[in-house]
Write a protein that holds these residues in place. Structure first.
Motif, mmCIF file in Angstrom:
data_model
loop_
_atom_site.group_PDB
_atom_site.id
_atom_site.type_symbol
_atom_site.label_atom_id
_atom_site.label_comp_id
_atom_site.label_asym_id
_atom_site.label_seq_id
_atom_site.Cartn_x
_atom_site.Cartn_y
_atom_site.Cartn_z
ATOM 1 N N VAL A 172 0.756 -1.037 0.065
ATOM 2 C CA VAL A 172 0.107 -0.031 -0.018
ATOM 3 C C VAL A 172 0.946 1.082 0.071
ATOM 4 C CG1 VAL A 172 -1.640 1.295 1.458
ATOM 5 C CG2 VAL A 172 -2.043 -1.064 0.899
ATOM 6 N N GLU A 173 1.794 1.268 0.672
ATOM 7 C CA GLU A 173 2.834 2.277 0.859
ATOM 8 C C GLU A 173 3.519 2.688 -0.858
ATOM 9 O OE1 GLU A 173 4.982 5.502 2.631
ATOM 10 O OE2 GLU A 173 3.351 4.207 3.515
ATOM 11 N N LEU A 216 -6.648 3.603 1.138
ATOM 12 C CA LEU A 216 -7.032 3.860 2.422
ATOM 13 C C LEU A 216 -6.974 2.706 3.343
ATOM 14 C CD1 LEU A 216 -9.763 6.473 1.821
ATOM 15 C CD2 LEU A 216 -7.294 7.133 2.198
ATOM 16 N N ASP A 217 -7.381 1.591 2.784
ATOM 17 C CA ASP A 217 -7.399 0.412 3.627
ATOM 18 C C ASP A 217 -6.585 -0.649 3.363
ATOM 19 O OD1 ASP A 217 -9.934 1.383 4.817
ATOM 20 O OD2 ASP A 217 -11.273 0.417 3.322
#
Length: 146
Positions: free
Chosen positions: A121-122, A135-136
């Motif tokens: 996600v990063e 976001l999740d």
């Protein structure tokens, strides 16, 4: 008087045929684009906004004719959001077919094995090519290769 009315009708018919031939030629002939270009069609964009975006990107030369073509073909209500790659000399008919068909440009991103979901996600959130933000964080083990 009848001759004058008949002449008026004949002139109107000739103008209508001329307009049709001009419109069809503009719709089907090669467009002005010289280099491939990516254009984003935002969600909910109407044919006026899409036509203006395509005009500014150099894909089409007449945004008003694009709107008319979209309206007459019934595609003005079916323009799909996404990022589209347009090749040089693409016709207005091909542009409308591409956007109506949702023939979007896909970007490929490879993430190395062994990363945690948070690390993935990063990477996605800091990628310059992508827009938006994740976001999740998905549950660990739920992201699979390919």
């Amino acid at each position: 008087m009848k001759k004058l009315l008949g002449l008026g009708v004949l002139v109107l018919m000739a103008a209508a045929v001329g307009a049709y031939v001009y419109f069809k030629n503009c719709y089907e002939s090669n467009g002005p684009l010289a280099q491939p270009v990516l254009v984003v069609v935002p969600k909910g964009a109407n044919s006026r906004l899409v036509g203006q975006s395509l005009y500014e990107a150099g894909v089409i030369s007449q945004p008003m004719l694009f709107r008319l073509a979209a309206r007459f073909t019934g595609l003005d209500k079916h323009l799909k959001a996404g990022e589209y790659l347009f090749e040089p000399k693409i016709s207005m008919a091909q542009v409308l077919d591409k956007i109506n068909g949702g023939d979007i440009y896909y970007r490929k991103l490879t993430l190395p094995e062994g990363l945690t979901s948070a690390q993935m996600v990063e990477i996605l959130n800091h990628n310059d090519i992508l827009s938006g933000e994740v976001l999740d964080v998905p549950a660990e083990g739920s992201l699979l290769p390919e």
